[in-house]
Structures are given as C-alpha cells and as structure tokens.
Design a protein around this motif. Structure first.
Motif: not given
Length: 208
Positions: A93-98
C-alpha cells in the motif's frame, strides 16, 4: 579534482530543467548498481534522491508516470515542495506523504528514470553500463530466494519496458563500475558543450 567531484560540478552547472531544479536521472537494469552510485553522487552534490521504487507498485511496476507527473514534476516545476506517497512493498500500500524539496539538483534513481515521458524534464541522463543478465543475477543474489518469483516477473516486465521505451540511446554518460570505482564514458547522446560531463581525448578514461 577527483573525477566524481568534476562530474558533480558539471551537473551543477547545467541549466535548470524542471522549474528551478536540475533533474538528473540515474537509469539502468535492476541490480546494476544505480542506488549505490546515486547515493555517492548525491553526497557530492548535497542533493536529495527520489527512488522510483517508491512510486512503483506490485500492480504497476512501470505504470508510475502519472504519479511522477502530479506528485513530483508539477510541484518542482512551480518551485514548490513535492509530496509523494512512497509505496510499502511489504504492506502493498502507499504510505503517508514524503517531502521532496525543489533543490538546485535532484536525483531520480530507478529503472525507467530516463523514460520518454520524463526526458523533457531532465538536465542529464546517466546510464549504469552493466548488461541485463549480470545485473539481474546481482539483484537476485542480493534479495535472496524468497524474492525469486518476483524477479521472474520483473525481468519479463523490464525487458518489455526497455524494448518499447529504451533509455540508454539517450544517455549523456555511461557509468561503468570498476574495482577502483566508476568509469565515465560518453553516452550516445553526448555532443561537445561547455558543461559536457565526459571529455573524450585520445581514449582518456576518467575513473572515480
């Protein structure tokens, strides 16, 4: 001057290519040594590195162009901080923004970094000069037998990608790993210019 320092200096003096940013791509086959080389170059440039593994996913190994455009290219072109969502290869899954700042130089490292859709935004394209079979063998050894099935699928996908959208013919420099470091060779697209990375004089070989 140390040759890697010389190359970094030449890259710094290239014209901005994406708003205020000089976007430098490090492309090559999986397992060719891109990440290690990009880290060494980034240290000389004091530049952030975007790893394309963070934009790809199991379902879209090479279908990340739109994410790259909206999350990275467009903000950097406006001189704004880019915010992308890195993919977690374990959780799928894609995580929180970086955050990725609009630094003077930003490196983009990964298979397909020099693809057709990105080249208009690049200040330079560097290609790791190692053949696919050798690169894949290195990658398989690095990741171990648990990732064997993934690599079986990856090699097919990578072969199809480069057949349809090759990067190497457009490289400004070919970077070959040597026991002593790295050898820089003129890329297929190199033409003489004030900020040319490679100086090709009577077989001159620059080794990092």
């Amino acid at each position: 001057m140390h040759s890697l320092d010389r190359a970094a200096d030449a890259l710094r003096h290239r014209p901005p290519s994406c708003g205020p940013v000089r976007l430098i791509a490090v492309d090559g086959h999986a397992g060719s040594g891109k990440s290690t080389f990009a880290a060494r170059l980034a240290a000389r440039l004091i530049a952030p590195v975007l790893h394309l593994d963070d934009l790809a996913s199991h379902e879209e190994l090479f279908g990340w162009t739109e994410r790259m455009r909206t999350q990275v290219i467009e903000p950097l072109a406006r001189g704004e901080v880019a915010r992308y969502h890195p993919y977690d290869w374990n959780l799928r899954t894609f995580g929180p923004p970086r955050e990725l700042p609009p630094a003077p130089v930003v490196l983009v490292e990964g298979v397909g970094a020099g693809r057709r859709a990105l080249r208009p935004h690049l200040a330079a394209l560097l290609w790791m000069e190692r053949g696919p079979e050798e690169s894949w063998a290195r990658g398989r050894h690095r990741d171990g037998p648990a990732q064997s099935a993934f690599w079986d699928g990856w090699t097919v996908a990578e072969t199809r990608h480069f057949a349809a959208d090759p990067s190497r013919p457009f490289a400004d420099a070919l970077v070959r790993e040597c026991p002593e470091g790295y050898e820089w060779l003129p890329g297929p697209s190199v033409t003489a210019g004030p900020n040319q990375i490679i100086t090709d004089r009577d077989g001159d070989r620059r080794v990092i």
